[in-house]
Design a protein around this motif. Structure first.
Motif, short mmCIF file in Angstrom:
data_model
loop_
_atom_site.label_atom_id
_atom_site.label_comp_id
_atom_site.label_asym_id
_atom_site.label_seq_id
_atom_site.Cartn_x
_atom_site.Cartn_y
_atom_site.Cartn_z
N ALA A 52 0.82 -1.20 0.00
CA ALA A 52 0.00 0.00 0.00
C ALA A 52 0.85 1.25 0.00
N VAL A 53 2.16 1.10 0.28
CA VAL A 53 3.07 2.22 0.22
C VAL A 53 4.26 1.82 -0.65
N VAL A 54 4.48 2.56 -1.73
CA VAL A 54 5.60 2.30 -2.62
C VAL A 54 6.48 3.53 -2.64
N LYS A 55 7.76 3.35 -2.41
CA LYS A 55 8.71 4.46 -2.37
C LYS A 55 8.27 5.51 -1.37
N GLY A 56 7.57 5.09 -0.30
CA GLY A 56 7.19 6.01 0.75
C GLY A 56 6.01 6.90 0.44
N VAL A 57 5.30 6.67 -0.66
CA VAL A 57 4.17 7.52 -1.04
C VAL A 57 2.89 6.71 -0.93
N SER A 58 2.00 7.08 -0.05
CA SER A 58 0.76 6.34 0.12
C SER A 58 -0.18 6.61 -1.04
N LYS A 59 -1.11 5.68 -1.25
CA LYS A 59 -2.04 5.82 -2.36
C LYS A 59 -2.96 7.02 -2.17
N ALA A 60 -3.44 7.20 -0.94
CA ALA A 60 -4.34 8.32 -0.69
C ALA A 60 -3.65 9.65 -0.95
N ASP A 61 -2.41 9.79 -0.48
CA ASP A 61 -1.67 11.02 -0.71
C ASP A 61 -1.41 11.24 -2.19
N SER A 62 -1.08 10.16 -2.89
CA SER A 62 -0.82 10.27 -4.33
C SER A 62 -2.07 10.71 -5.08
N ASP A 63 -3.21 10.11 -4.75
CA ASP A 63 -4.47 10.48 -5.41
C ASP A 63 -4.79 11.95 -5.20
N LYS A 64 -4.74 12.39 -3.96
CA LYS A 64 -5.10 13.77 -3.65
C LYS A 64 -4.12 14.75 -4.27
N ALA A 65 -2.84 14.43 -4.24
CA ALA A 65 -1.85 15.34 -4.81
C ALA A 65 -2.04 15.51 -6.31
#
Length: 400
Positions: A355-368
């Protein structure tokens, strides 16, 4: 008679006073009635304020009518983008497409995750900016990824030389389909805007096309026109395409060698008409306007942050550096990436992907990504872009 006249003359002031008093009373009554109506309206507005606020917000939302992110299928469906249910391991992206100050919306966006069969994941992204009408951009949206997949299957390889041929053949095939669009339509379909003109102007319609195929190791970009692809790498913009403007030295030489001319009419234009030298469609300007794309194959690195595809409605008023900085600011606002950690079993999905790849969570990635696409579109409108604005942001920090 004289006395009667005198009596009437004496009584006139009294009559005038009475009439004036009646008029004043009527005016007071009218004013009171108006004040009462106004008081009632204010009371009604006070009780209806929440609904009115929602109406205003709804109108504002309509200006940014087509917005979606890679995490919310419901939002994507509401915005007009078809998005099937996808595993969480697929790419995270944000997209915004707005009409802006144009009367017609002629942009189209295509997002096709995992569009090639095989173990290696390849994801298709495309932005198409139509002119003259929207049907060529819509054709590219519906067909380009299918044609690329067919040509890639026939080529049987993903090397750089093979990708160049795949993209060139794909663009040529879609260009042929655009040329035969009017004759291939069924009679049940409603008439297009260009068909309603007398005479029909279907061959006066075209579209730019900037297409990116993202794999775990490479980013392949094919471009025809003045839409653009930019990669943000370690905080610096890396252009993956170059705009095809008629006054670009090599494009000017090609047009003149084919017997055409570039005329400056509100900017450089092919034959004084089209402000780009390559596009899909525009049959009436061939061979001066070519559908052959320029193809770049870029190897991915750990410093890659995002890929931005956008129509010229953005690039006319926003530089590559500014666009990348806006996306990076949105990434920072969602928290800095944490050190990559080994996933726990509870955090892994059905396919064993963290659920975390290279320290970036999916939720954070989606919102960003969603915030960045929306903010770039708003920035273009604030800078008074005169064109449709379509922006697609793909997060490359995750292992897609």
């Amino acid at each position: 008679m004289a006395e009667i006249c005198c009596e009437e003359a004496k009584s006139t002031p009294a009559t005038a006073v009475a009439a004036a008093a009646a008029t004043a009373a009527a005016a007071v009554a009218v004013a009171s009635s108006a004040l009462e109506r106004r008081r009632r309206r204010l009371e009604m507005r006070r009780f209806q304020a929440p609904a009115a606020t929602e109406d205003v917000r709804a109108v504002k939302r309509q200006r940014l009518a087509r917005t979606a992110s890679g995490s919310c299928p419901d939002a994507a469906a509401d915005s007009g983008f078809e998005r099937p249910a996808l595993p969480e391991r697929l790419p995270r992206y944000g997209v915004t497409s707005v009409c802006g100050r144009r009367r017609e919306m002629e942009d189209a966006v295509s997002i096709r995750p995992d569009f090639l069969p095989g173990a290696t994941k390849h994801h298709f992204f495309g932005v198409f900016d139509g002119h003259g009408c929207s049907h060529v951009a819509t054709l590219c949206q519906d067909r380009m990824h299918e044609v690329v997949a067919e040509e890639h299957s026939n080529a049987g390889s993903g090397e750089e030389t093979a990708w160049k041929g795949v993209m060139e053949r794909s663009f040529a095939r879609v260009d042929e389909q655009a040329a035969s669009w009017a004759s291939s339509r069924s009679g049940d379909e409603p008439a297009c805007r260009c068909e309603q003109q007398m005479p029909s102007r279907c061959d006066h319609v075209g579209s730019t096309a900037v297409v990116a195929v993202v794999s775990p190791t490479h980013v392949v970009v094919a471009n025809a026109g003045d839409s653009r692809a930019v990669l943000s790498r370690a905080g610096a913009p890396v252009p993956l395409s170059v705009d095809h403007k008629p006054d670009r030295p090599d494009e000017l030489a090609r047009i003149e060698a084919a017997g055409g001319r570039v005329i400056y009419w509100d900017g450089a234009r092919v034959l004084g008409v089209l402000a780009m030298s390559r596009a899909i469609g525009d049959g009436y300007l061939k061979p001066f306007v070519s559908s052959e794309p320029e193809v770049t194959v870029t190897e991915r690195t750990d410093d890659d942050e995002c890929l931005i595809l956008a129509s010229d409605g953005l690039w006319d008023v926003v530089t590559n550096e500014m666009a990348c900085e806006v996306v990076r600011a949105c990434f920072r606002s969602n928290g800095p990436p944490a050190p990559a950690a080994r996933p726990d079993a509870a955090d892994a999905d059905a396919e064993g992907v963290s659920a975390v790849v290279k320290g970036v969570s999916k939720a954070d990635s989606d919102k960003a990504c969603s915030d960045a696409a929306m903010l770039l579109a708003k920035l273009a409108l604030a800078r008074r872009s005169a064109d449709n604005v379509s922006v697609l942001v793909v997060d490359l920090r995750r292992g897609i």
